[in-house]
Design an enzyme around this catalytic site. Structure first.
Site, PDB file in Angstrom:
ATOM      1  N   GLY A  55       0.825  -1.205   0.000  1.00 56.37           N
ATOM      2  CA  GLY A  55       0.000   0.000   0.000  1.00 56.37           C
ATOM      3  C   GLY A  55       0.854   1.247   0.000  1.00 56.37           C
ATOM      4  CB  CYS A  82       5.413  -4.253   0.262  1.00 57.04           C
ATOM      5  SG  CYS A  82       6.242  -2.679  -0.038  1.00 57.04           S
ATOM      6  CE1 TYR A  83       1.384   1.126   5.470  1.00 58.28           C
ATOM      7  CE2 TYR A  83      -0.276  -0.618   5.586  1.00 58.28           C
ATOM      8  CZ  TYR A  83       0.209   0.604   6.006  1.00 58.28           C
ATOM      9  OH  TYR A  83      -0.460   1.319   6.976  1.00 58.28           O
ATOM     10  CD  GLU A 174       2.624  -8.365  -5.185  1.00 59.24           C
ATOM     11  OE1 GLU A 174       2.265  -7.246  -4.772  1.00 59.24           O
ATOM     12  OE2 GLU A 174       3.433  -9.089  -4.570  1.00 59.24           O
ATOM     13  CE  LYS A 372     -11.884 -10.205 -21.581  1.00 57.46           C
ATOM     14  NZ  LYS A 372     -13.174  -9.552 -21.822  1.00 57.46           N
TER      15      LYS A 372
END
Length: 517
Positions: A55, A82-83, A174, A372
């Site tokens: 974030g 991370c955050y 990711e 998708k």
């Protein structure tokens, strides 16, 4: 019930990629904003593990977003990214500080100790490429944690508390720039969380059919069929669930690519035997678009007229209880801001937007949990032909927004259709269609001087556009060879009366957009 994992979102631009990687490992997951997660929601969702996303905020700032205490009280495995790592450390007794040595982009991680996350991927003592995006860093660990990885800017770039099954990384596994990141996430979902990895399109298909039958009962469903991947997959799935309780309405606005309307009608009526109303409203749309050159005006006219025509056809059928839409998971995520307020971008491009309220129908949205690429996989599972499932995205207003700054006429539509058809034909012949996210021709609002045979010509210029992308949020122009572009341009100029010049658009997104209007 299929194993599931909860991703708590703190506003990272790549949170959706976490979900995609987790699902690729065969585990179903959902993204929930941090301030909509509490003990009751965790209990109700029943995840086997929790991931804390990255974030833009700083944990050191007053009022910084943090996971609820229920996350740690749940006894579930937790993975902070991370955050998410910083928030976990700050809450559990560690220290997070701002740093003069920030890390953005590719970085090198030194693996300092063994860890279940690295099992079979990164041996101790090796150096691995990762992708960083942080200013703050953890400077002391909470009780129970040990460091397992370090980088130049982060002394605790990877940490582990094996007893409580808490793990954290300062980098982003990711993104593709962390080459082994997907495998690292799979180690968490399988080896730490104990998920079976049995979430497949076959399993989703069976579950979705059961849900549709339960929701619809004996009611009647109408589906606004656009001819695109999403509405087509939704229609076939619903038909498999409720059979002739479904009727599809295909409003043909005359703005589709060459032969697409015929392909849609043939596929649904003959291949799948689905009840289909085909309303050719092309003359009506052209009449209403006469004199319009502003792109927003074109969109509003097309969207409003679509609703009017769809409503007419549904009324002729005697009405329905449910309206089917091809809403996808990114639409759902983006319609709710992570901070709980209204999203800056609320999707409003659904083909049947506005109809549920107007027609007093309930929505059936069987694809709202899928990305998708997962919709395409489901389409293959349902037996849709590859030329439909693998089709490039196509805008709702169709070719109307590929004739920028001009009035839409039948003549211009035919010129553009022929040029676009040749372009896509050459891309397929070169075996490049699957490598490209979207490719199309644009009829420019300029005429240029040319020489055709021994005569002077004064015809339209055409622009070709092709981009690579993973989600349409960012895109790069496709690097065609000069030979390909020259061959395609020659065919268009020779075979399409009305075009005497061809250009290629190399603009990336950002700063440009994929479409021209």
């Amino acid at each position: 019930m299929t194993d599931r994992l909860l991703i708590i979102d703190f506003g990272s631009q790549v949170t959706q990629l976490i979900a995609r990687r987790v699902r690729e490992s065969g585990v179903y997951c959902e993204i929930h904003p941090f301030n909509r997660v509490d003990a009751e929601s965790i209990r109700k969702f029943a995840p086997k593990a929790i991931i804390l996303s990255g974030g833009p905020a700083s944990v050191t700032a007053a009022g910084a977003p943090l996971p609820p205490a229920a996350v740690y009280e749940s006894g579930l495995p937790v993975f902070g990214i991370c955050y998410g790592e910083q928030a976990m450390c700050a809450q559990l007794g560690g220290t997070v500080e701002g740093s003069d040595h920030r890390e953005f982009g590719r970085a090198e991680l030194e693996v300092t100790d063994d860890c279940v996350l690295f099992e079979g991927i990164w041996p101790r003592g090796t150096r691995q490429q990762v992708w960083m995006s942080h200013g703050d860093r953890v400077t002391s660990l909470p009780p129970g944690f040990r460091p397992v990885g370090v980088s130049v800017g982060a002394p605790f770039a990877a940490i582990a508390d094996d007893k409580r099954r808490y793990y954290g990384v300062q980098f982003h596994p990711e993104v593709v720039h962390t080459p082994e990141g997907a495998r690292l996430l799979q180690n968490f979902t399988r080896h730490v969380a104990g998920c079976s990895g049995d979430w497949t399109m076959a399993a989703f298909r069976a579950q979705a059919i059961a849900r549709i039958r339960d929701q619809v009962g004996k009611g009647r469903v109408v589906c606004g069929l656009s001819g695109g991947v999403d509405s087509s997959v939704a229609a076939v799935l619903i038909h498999e669930a409720v059979g002739d309780q479904l009727t599809c309405i295909f409003v043909d606005h005359g703005l589709m690519r060459q032969n697409e309307a015929e392909q849609v009608v043939t596929m649904f009526r003959e291949r799948f035997n689905i009840a289909l109303v085909h309303r050719d409203a092309s003359e009506l749309f052209l009449r209403k678009l006469a004199g319009q050159t502003d792109p927003e005006s074109k969109r509003k006219i097309i969207g409003g007229l679509f609703i009017d025509v769809f409503d007419e056809e549904a009324t002729r059928l005697g009405g329905a209880d449910f309206l089917a839409q091809g809403t996808l998971y990114p639409d759902v995520i983006e319609s709710v801001a992570f901070d709980g307020g209204p999203s800056v971008t609320i999707k409003s491009h659904h083909n049947v937007g506005g109809l549920p309220e107007r027609m007093n129908m309930k929505l059936v949205e069987p694809l709202r949990e899928l990305f998708k690429d997962e919709v395409r996989a489901l389409g293959r599972e349902l037996g849709l032909p590859e030329e439909m499932v693998g089709r490039h995205p196509f805008p709702g207003p169709g070719l109307a927004i590929r004739i920028p700054g001009q009035e839409i006429t039948q003549e211009k539509l035919e010129i553009l259709r022929k040029a676009d058809h040749i372009y896509l034909q050459e891309i397929r012949r070169a075996g490049l269609y699957g490598e490209i996210w979207q490719a199309f021709a644009v009829l420019l609002p300029v005429r240029t001087v040319g020489v055709m045979g021994d005569s002077r010509s004064y015809d339209y210029a055409c622009a070709l556009r092709a981009v690579t992308s993973t989600d349409g949020m960012t895109a790069e122009s496709y690097p065609f060879s000069h030979e390909f572009l020259a061959r395609t341009a020659t065919r268009i100029i020779n075979e399409v009366p009305g075009i005497n010049r061809v250009t290629y658009d190399v603009t990336s997104k950002p700063p440009g957009t994929i479409e021209w209007e």
